[in-house]
Design a protein around this motif. Structure first.
Motif, PDB file in Angstrom:
ATOM      1  N   PRO A 174       0.702  -1.134   0.046  1.00  0.00           N
ATOM      2  CA  PRO A 174      -0.102  -0.083  -0.095  1.00  0.00           C
ATOM      3  C   PRO A 174       0.670   1.375  -0.033  1.00  0.00           C
ATOM      4  N   ILE A 175       1.773   1.328   0.463  1.00  0.00           N
ATOM      5  CA  ILE A 175       2.564   2.681   0.927  1.00  0.00           C
ATOM      6  C   ILE A 175       3.441   2.699  -0.292  1.00  0.00           C
ATOM      7  N   GLY A 176       3.962   1.647  -1.270  1.00  0.00           N
ATOM      8  CA  GLY A 176       4.834   1.831  -2.269  1.00  0.00           C
ATOM      9  C   GLY A 176       3.575   2.125  -3.425  1.00  0.00           C
ATOM     10  N   LEU A 177       2.731   1.608  -3.419  1.00  0.00           N
ATOM     11  CA  LEU A 177       1.415   1.939  -4.398  1.00  0.00           C
ATOM     12  C   LEU A 177       1.334   3.533  -4.271  1.00  0.00           C
ATOM     13  N   ALA A 178       1.243   4.016  -3.053  1.00  0.00           N
ATOM     14  CA  ALA A 178       0.864   5.443  -2.683  1.00  0.00           C
ATOM     15  C   ALA A 178       2.042   6.208  -3.291  1.00  0.00           C
ATOM     16  N   VAL A 179       3.161   5.893  -3.066  1.00  0.00           N
ATOM     17  CA  VAL A 179       4.469   6.534  -3.355  1.00  0.00           C
ATOM     18  C   VAL A 179       4.465   6.616  -5.110  1.00  0.00           C
ATOM     19  N   ILE A 180       4.063   5.436  -5.779  1.00  0.00           N
ATOM     20  CA  ILE A 180       4.089   5.528  -7.037  1.00  0.00           C
ATOM     21  C   ILE A 180       2.910   6.526  -7.588  1.00  0.00           C
ATOM     22  N   ALA A 181       1.926   6.625  -7.019  1.00  0.00           N
ATOM     23  CA  ALA A 181       0.901   7.641  -7.485  1.00  0.00           C
ATOM     24  C   ALA A 181       1.320   8.734  -7.379  1.00  0.00           C
ATOM     25  N   MET A 182       1.914   9.170  -6.377  1.00  0.00           N
ATOM     26  CA  MET A 182       2.278  10.628  -5.883  1.00  0.00           C
ATOM     27  C   MET A 182       3.409  11.013  -6.829  1.00  0.00           C
ATOM     28  N   LEU A 183       4.215  10.143  -6.940  1.00  0.00           N
ATOM     29  CA  LEU A 183       5.397  10.269  -7.884  1.00  0.00           C
ATOM     30  C   LEU A 183       5.043  10.754  -9.155  1.00  0.00           C
ATOM     31  N   LYS A 184       3.834  10.019  -9.890  1.00  0.00           N
ATOM     32  CA  LYS A 184       3.512  10.461 -11.139  1.00  0.00           C
ATOM     33  C   LYS A 184       2.566  12.162 -10.926  1.00  0.00           C
ATOM     34  N   ALA A 185       1.850  12.048  -9.880  1.00  0.00           N
ATOM     35  CA  ALA A 185       1.449  13.562  -9.681  1.00  0.00           C
ATOM     36  C   ALA A 185       2.290  14.443  -9.789  1.00  0.00           C
ATOM     37  N   ALA A 186       3.368  14.334  -9.187  1.00  0.00           N
ATOM     38  CA  ALA A 186       4.404  15.192  -8.790  1.00  0.00           C
ATOM     39  C   ALA A 186       5.209  15.584 -10.471  1.00  0.00           C
ATOM     40  N   PRO A 348      -7.083   2.717  -7.503  1.00  0.00           N
ATOM     41  CA  PRO A 348      -6.534   1.355  -7.725  1.00  0.00           C
ATOM     42  C   PRO A 348      -6.093   0.772  -6.163  1.00  0.00           C
ATOM     43  N   LEU A 349      -5.789   1.725  -5.284  1.00  0.00           N
ATOM     44  CA  LEU A 349      -5.434   1.011  -3.808  1.00  0.00           C
ATOM     45  C   LEU A 349      -6.680   0.355  -2.958  1.00  0.00           C
TER      46      LEU A 349
END
Length: 386
Positions: A174-186, A348-349
Motif C-alpha cells: 500500500p505505501i509503495g503504491l501510494a508513492v508511485i501515484a504521488m510520484l506521477k502526480a508530481a 487502484p489501492l
C-alpha cells in the motif's frame, strides 16, 4: 456507539459509551476508515512498538493488555463541538483530520492509543485545528486515503525528486503504491517499480508505474530506458578526468570557482531517488549494493526487526540515506486537495470494503499480498467478508 476493540490481538465488536469532545475537539460520524499496514503490526506486536515509541519520547502507545479502538485513516461528518472551538463547519460537513488529539498538553495518537479511540467505530474525535473540510465533493472512499497518501507525499518531498531522473520504488504494498501515484502526480517522467507479487505489480501499473519488474528475474537498476551516465565508480572517476581536461584546456579559467558554484547550487552529478517501501531486514543493504552512485535512498518501509547494512557501500558511492515518517499539516492539506482536484487517483489501492463485523476477516485477507492492498471499513455496512 458500536466499535471494534482490540485486546491481546483479538478483535471484538462492542457497544461503547458515546464520545464527548473535549476542549478544541470535534466529534464526527465515521464514513470510512482504512486499515493501515501499521495497524497489522500493532495488532500482534504493539508491545514492541510501544517500547520503540517510548524510546522516542511517546509513552502512550497501545499495549496488548489494553482495550483499544484502532484506525487512523478516516473521513467523517461533523456532529458536535467541544468547548474552546471555533465551530468552523456546519453539522454534516465531511472532514478529514490528522490522527492526533491533545488532552491538555498531552498529544495522543488516534487509533494507536487507549487514550484516543480510533476510526474502527461509528464515531471518532478529532482536533479542530488539525481537521480539514473535504472539498469538491470528493467521495468518502477517496477522502479516507488522505492520510496514507500524505505519508507518500511527505516521502517524495523529502526526496527532493528531479522530474527528469527516473525514480525507483522497491516494494509495491500500500505505501509503495501510494508513492508511485504521488510520484506521477508530481510529474516524475519515469517511475520504475519492483515487487515479488504479480498482483502488486499489476496494481503498480494501475497506479502509474512506467516500468514494473519482478526482482527474481530482472533488476530494477537496469530497467530504465534512459541509461545513467554514472553506473559505477569507474564512471565517477572518468567524469572527473573528462571535466578537468576540458576545464584546464581553457587558459586562465579559474575552474575551481565552477566547482564551488556547483556545490553551492547543488548542481553536481547526482543519481536517482529510490524509495524503500518493503520494511524487512536486508532490503537497505540490497539497495545500497545495487543503486547507482550518488543516489538518494528514502526509507519509507517500517522494519520492526534489527537490521544491518554495509556503510562502506553507501560511503564509496556517496549515497544519501534518509528516513521518512508521517507528514506535516501543510502536506496533509495539500494531499487532500490533490485528491479532490483529480491530480492523483487513489482508486487502484482500494480493493475491498467491510463493515465493523468484517474487520477480523479483513485482517486475515490482508495477510496475503495476492488479493488486497487497501481495505476500507464502512461502519454502516453489514458486509462481513472480503
Amino acid at each position: 456507539m458500536r466499535a471494534v476493540t482490540c485486546t491481546k490481538g483479538e478483535f471484538q465488536v462492542e457497544e461503547l459509551p458515546a464520545l464527548t469532545p473535549g476542549p478544541g475537539q470535534v466529534l464526527i460520524n465515521v464514513l470510512r476508515c482504512g486499515i493501515c499496514g501499521s495497524d497489522l503490526h500493532a495488532r500482534r506486536h504493539c508491545d514492541e512498538l510501544a517500547d520503540l515509541a517510548a524510546a522516542t519520547g511517546y509513552d502512550h502507545f497501545m499495549r496488548s493488555d489494553q482495550s483499544v479502538v484502532m484506525g487512523h485513516e478516516f473521513v467523517g461528518e461533523v456532529v458536535d463541538y467541544g468547548p474552546k472551538t471555533r465551530r468552523r463547519w456546519t453539522s454534516g460537513t465531511p472532514v478529514v483530520a490528522l490522527p492526533v488529539i491533545r488532552n491538555g498538553r498531552q498529544p495522543q495518537l488516534t487509533g494507536l492509543s487507549a487514550a484516543a479511540s480510533g476510526g474502527y467505530a461509528e464515531q471518532v474525535l478529532v482536533q479542530e485545528s488539525m481537521a480539514f473540510a473535504v472539498p469538491n465533493g470528493l467521495p468518502a472512499d477517496h477522502a479516507a486515503l488522505t492520510e496514507p497518501m500524505a505519508v507518500a507525499w511527505h516521502a517524495i518531498r523529502k526526496a527532493r525528486v528531479d522530474k527528469r531522473r527516473p525514480a525507483f520504488v522497491i516494494g509495491c504494498g500500500p505505501i509503495g503504491l501510494a508513492v508511485i501515484a504521488m510520484l506521477k502526480a508530481a510529474g516524475v517522467r519515469t517511475v520504475i517499480a519492483s515487487d515479488l507479487s504479480p498482483r502488486r505489480r499489476e496494481l503498480a501499473t494501475r497506479c502509474g508505474a512506467d516500468i514494473v519488474v519482478d526482482p527474481v528475474t530482472d533488476s530494477p537498476w537496469t530497467a530504465s530506458p534512459k541509461k545513467s551516465r554514472i553506473s559505477g565508480a569507474t564512471d565517477v572517476l572518468n567524469l572527473g578526468f573528462d571535466a578537468m581536461e576540458r576545464l584546464r584546456g581553457l587558459p586562465g579559467l579559474p575552474w575551481w570557482y565552477l566547482f564551488r558554484a556547483a556545490h553551492t547550487f547543488n548542481q553536481g552529478p547526482s543519481g536517482p531517488a529510490i524509495f524503500e517501501c518493503v520494511g524487512v531486514p536486508g532490503i537497505i543493504d540490497q539497495i545500497l549494493a545495487g543503486a547507482p552512485p550518488m543516489s538518494r535512498v528514502i526509507v519509507v518501509g517500517v522494519c520492526m526487526q534489527p537490521d544491518t547494512f554495509r556503510p562502506a557501500l553507501a560511503i564509496n558511492k556517496e549515497i544519501e540515506l534518509r528516513f521518512a515518517f508521517g507528514y506535516d499539516p501543510g502536506e496533509f492539506r495539500d494531499t487532500l486537495h490533490m485528491l479532490a482536484d483529480g491530480k492523483v487517483d487513489p482508486a487502484p489501492l482500494i480493493t475491498g470494503t467491510v463493515g465493523l463485523d468484517g474487520v477480523d476477516a479483513a485482517y486475515t485477507a490482508l495477510a496475503s499480498p495476492e488479493h488486497h492492498a487497501k481495505i476500507l471499513i464502512d461502519p454502516r455496512s453489514s458486509v462481513a467478508t472480503v
